[in-house]
Scaffold this motif. Structure first.
Motif, PDB file in Angstrom:
ATOM      1  N   ASN A 133       0.831  -1.201   0.000  1.00 31.44           N
ATOM      2  CA  ASN A 133       0.000   0.000   0.000  1.00 31.44           C
ATOM      3  C   ASN A 133       0.873   1.261   0.000  1.00 31.44           C
ATOM      4  N   ALA A 134       0.814   2.027  -1.109  1.00 30.59           N
ATOM      5  CA  ALA A 134       1.692   3.189  -1.257  1.00 30.59           C
ATOM      6  C   ALA A 134       1.376   4.291  -0.254  1.00 30.59           C
ATOM      7  N   LYS A 135       0.181   4.220   0.370  1.00 26.47           N
ATOM      8  CA  LYS A 135      -0.206   5.286   1.297  1.00 26.47           C
ATOM      9  C   LYS A 135       0.206   4.984   2.732  1.00 26.47           C
ATOM     10  N   ARG A 190      16.787  -2.905   0.556  1.00 31.17           N
ATOM     11  CA  ARG A 190      16.958  -1.821  -0.423  1.00 31.17           C
ATOM     12  C   ARG A 190      17.375  -0.531   0.294  1.00 31.17           C
ATOM     13  N   PRO A 191      18.363   0.198  -0.254  1.00 30.38           N
ATOM     14  CA  PRO A 191      18.752   1.465   0.362  1.00 30.38           C
ATOM     15  C   PRO A 191      17.567   2.430   0.402  1.00 30.38           C
ATOM     16  N   SER A 192      17.403   3.153   1.515  1.00 30.34           N
ATOM     17  CA  SER A 192      16.181   3.942   1.696  1.00 30.34           C
ATOM     18  C   SER A 192      16.126   5.173   0.798  1.00 30.34           C
ATOM     19  N   ASP A 193      17.241   5.524   0.132  1.00 30.66           N
ATOM     20  CA  ASP A 193      17.197   6.695  -0.761  1.00 30.66           C
ATOM     21  C   ASP A 193      16.833   6.312  -2.192  1.00 30.66           C
ATOM     22  N   ASN A 194      16.428   5.050  -2.401  1.00 28.05           N
ATOM     23  CA  ASN A 194      16.057   4.602  -3.750  1.00 28.05           C
ATOM     24  C   ASN A 194      14.529   4.482  -3.840  1.00 28.05           C
ATOM     25  N   PRO A 195      13.861   5.479  -4.444  1.00 33.44           N
ATOM     26  CA  PRO A 195      12.393   5.519  -4.417  1.00 33.44           C
ATOM     27  C   PRO A 195      11.738   4.395  -5.220  1.00 33.44           C
ATOM     28  N   LEU A 196      10.463   4.146  -4.927  1.00 33.45           N
ATOM     29  CA  LEU A 196       9.718   3.035  -5.544  1.00 33.45           C
ATOM     30  C   LEU A 196       8.789   3.535  -6.641  1.00 33.45           C
ATOM     31  N   ILE A 197       8.504   2.668  -7.590  1.00 29.20           N
ATOM     32  CA  ILE A 197       7.519   2.984  -8.626  1.00 29.20           C
ATOM     33  C   ILE A 197       6.129   2.653  -8.087  1.00 29.20           C
ATOM     34  N   VAL A 198       5.180   3.573  -8.268  1.00 30.02           N
ATOM     35  CA  VAL A 198       3.807   3.334  -7.822  1.00 30.02           C
ATOM     36  C   VAL A 198       2.997   2.810  -9.008  1.00 30.02           C
ATOM     37  N   HIS A 199       2.345   1.670  -8.788  1.00 34.17           N
ATOM     38  CA  HIS A 199       1.544   1.020  -9.835  1.00 34.17           C
ATOM     39  C   HIS A 199       0.072   1.321  -9.609  1.00 34.17           C
ATOM     40  N   VAL A 200      -0.602   1.736 -10.671  1.00 35.19           N
ATOM     41  CA  VAL A 200      -2.031   2.037 -10.577  1.00 35.19           C
ATOM     42  C   VAL A 200      -2.778   1.297 -11.684  1.00 35.19           C
ATOM     43  N   LYS A 241       2.641  13.881  -2.906  1.00 33.70           N
ATOM     44  CA  LYS A 241       2.267  14.282  -1.534  1.00 33.70           C
ATOM     45  C   LYS A 241       1.244  13.317  -0.918  1.00 33.70           C
ATOM     46  N   ASP A 242       0.513  12.599  -1.769  1.00 39.44           N
ATOM     47  CA  ASP A 242      -0.551  11.730  -1.256  1.00 39.44           C
ATOM     48  C   ASP A 242      -0.092  10.312  -0.952  1.00 39.44           C
ATOM     49  N   VAL A 243       1.208  10.042  -1.132  1.00 37.15           N
ATOM     50  CA  VAL A 243       1.687   8.706  -0.769  1.00 37.15           C
ATOM     51  C   VAL A 243       2.700   8.832   0.369  1.00 37.15           C
ATOM     52  N   SER A 244       3.053   7.700   0.957  1.00 36.64           N
ATOM     53  CA  SER A 244       4.036   7.709   2.047  1.00 36.64           C
ATOM     54  C   SER A 244       5.340   8.345   1.570  1.00 36.64           C
ATOM     55  N   PRO A 245       5.972   9.181   2.406  1.00 38.91           N
ATOM     56  CA  PRO A 245       7.262   9.779   2.007  1.00 38.91           C
ATOM     57  C   PRO A 245       8.354   8.729   1.788  1.00 38.91           C
ATOM     58  N   TYR A 246       8.160   7.530   2.332  1.00 35.64           N
ATOM     59  CA  TYR A 246       9.145   6.466   2.108  1.00 35.64           C
ATOM     60  C   TYR A 246       9.119   5.983   0.660  1.00 35.64           C
ATOM     61  N   VAL A 247       7.959   6.107   0.006  1.00 32.91           N
ATOM     62  CA  VAL A 247       7.833   5.685  -1.391  1.00 32.91           C
ATOM     63  C   VAL A 247       8.720   6.551  -2.276  1.00 32.91           C
ATOM     64  N   THR A 248       8.661   7.862  -2.058  1.00 31.22           N
ATOM     65  CA  THR A 248       9.373   8.798  -2.937  1.00 31.22           C
ATOM     66  C   THR A 248      10.763   9.119  -2.397  1.00 31.22           C
ATOM     67  N   LEU A 293      -6.074   0.487  -4.520  1.00 27.38           N
ATOM     68  CA  LEU A 293      -5.115   1.390  -3.865  1.00 27.38           C
ATOM     69  C   LEU A 293      -3.948   1.585  -4.819  1.00 27.38           C
ATOM     70  N   PRO A 294      -3.231   2.702  -4.741  1.00 17.37           N
ATOM     71  CA  PRO A 294      -1.946   2.754  -5.445  1.00 17.37           C
ATOM     72  C   PRO A 294      -0.966   1.799  -4.757  1.00 17.37           C
TER      73      PRO A 294
END
Ligand code: AMP
Ligand code: MG
Length: 347
Positions: free
Chosen positions: A50-52, A66-76, A113-120, A145-146
């Motif tokens: 869940n991206a949120k 995974r290193p925490s500075d490597n953002p994730l792709i959100v699938h919709v 802004k609408d997803v967890s800051p950990y995602v981006t 959900l995204p």
């Protein structure tokens, strides 16, 4: 976090009523409970959450290492869902979505802004895609959900193209695996930055530069992809990736591979070679792995990661690999091979 058991569901991608398949229903419910699930896409298997939700995303990073500075792709599942997560979508971005989604193209927009800051990873941009795989789409629709999903492998290893690869890496570390057979393209999506005046390729992948240009005209390429010592605009591109356990060396001139093999064998090493159907009979290596046809690079992309993983089972000390022309999907193949080799090329 560890799990006593990782659920495994086999789901037939040709099932006409996929959204009601047991695996999809149960997995979608678990995603809504902020658990993490591996599922097939048309590129590689993804590890979705869940991206949120911060906790779900932290589980993904922990399971992969995974290193925490490597953002994730959100699938919709839909363009409308994507639009809700984006601000300032340029016209060319809309065109790319309309032509290539669902498909192996990830678009980076302002937003997130609408997803967890950990995602981006704290960036003010978000990477989005609609995957072109019936199982992935059914899961996204049912979860409603995204879903943030990196490749479902341990960080640093080749990405998974069959459910067994996921199981080898992540069994006991994730809540479930949906086995939907092998993936199609075999290399990850192309990542394109859509925050500037022109689209810019940050990572080569399943959609080629030529295909993008045919739709939007000018397409730039992040200069870090061709120059060392330039910081990549996509955080993930700075990490070593896709590497088998043995030393992996690219050799530009196929004619010298025979000598290299012989010389290492004389020193007592077990030697592997990564080649294609056209060349495979030429080598006297201990292990010869053949990945597709040189004359059809799509077949090479499809078998690339499985080939790299197979070397680990064969316990070789050193692997020599042929190189491929950097045209079409060859650009993505060479990008992954150069990363696997950590930049070591014999020219
Ligand atoms: P993976 O999910 O393992 O295929 O990796 C996702 C890729 O997308 C990595 O190279 C990330 O750095 C890249 N990515 C994800 N989000 C962003 C973003 N907001 N800006 C730039 N690159 C991104
Ligand atoms: Mg990955």
């Amino acid at each position: 976090m560890s799990y006593k058991q990782t659920y495994q569901w086999v789901v037939d991608k040709n099932n006409e009523n996929l959204r009601n398949a047991k695996g999809i229903k149960e997995a979608a419910l678990l995603i809504n409970q902020n658990e993490i699930i591996a599922f097939p896409t048309e590129t590689v298997y993804g590890l979705g959450g869940n991206a949120k939700n911060d906790e779900a995303i932290k589980k993904i990073f922990a399971a992969k290492g995974r290193p925490s500075d490597n953002p994730l792709i959100v699938h919709v599942a839909t363009m409308e869902q994507a639009a809700q997560l984006v601000i300032n979508q340029p016209e060319y971005g809309t065109k790319l979505m309309e032509v290539f989604w669902p498909g192996p193209l990830t678009l980076v927009f302002n937003g997130g802004k609408d997803v967890s800051p950990y995602v981006t990873a704290g960036l003010e941009t978000i990477a989005l895609r609609i995957p072109d795989h019936p199982v992935a789409l059914a899961l996204l629709e049912e979860a409603n959900l995204p879903v943030a999903a990196p490749s479902a492998n341990t960080s640093g290893k080749p990405s998974p193209t069959v459910a067994k690869h996921v199981k080898d890496d992540l069994y006991g570390c994730i809540s479930g695996i949906i086995d939907g057979g092998d993936t199609g393209v075999g290399v990850e999506s192309t990542v394109v930055d859509c925050t500037g005046d022109y689209p810019m390729i940050l990572r080569p992948g399943g959609i080629t530069k030529e295909q993008l240009e045919a739709v939007v005209g000018r397409v730039d390429v992040d200069e870090a992809l061709s120059q060392q010592n330039v910081a990549p605009k996509s955080p993930g591109m700075k990490y070593t990736h896709y590497a088998p356990n043995a030393d992996f060396i690219l050799v530009e001139n196929k004619e010298v591979i025979g000598e290299l093999i012989h010389s290492k064998q004389q020193q007592g090493f077990r030697v592997g070679v990564l080649t294609t159907e056209e060349q495979k009979d030429k080598y006297k290596a201990d292990v010869v792995i053949c990945c597709g046809y040189r004359t059809d690079l799509a077949t090479v992309a499809k078998r690339l990661y499985d080939s790299l993983r197979t070397f680990n089972e064969k316990e070789v000390d050193i692997i020599y690999s042929e190189t491929f022309p950097k045209v079409g999907v060859g650009v993505a193949i060479m990008n992954r091979l150069e990363k696997a080799a950590g930049g070591i090329i014999i020219r």
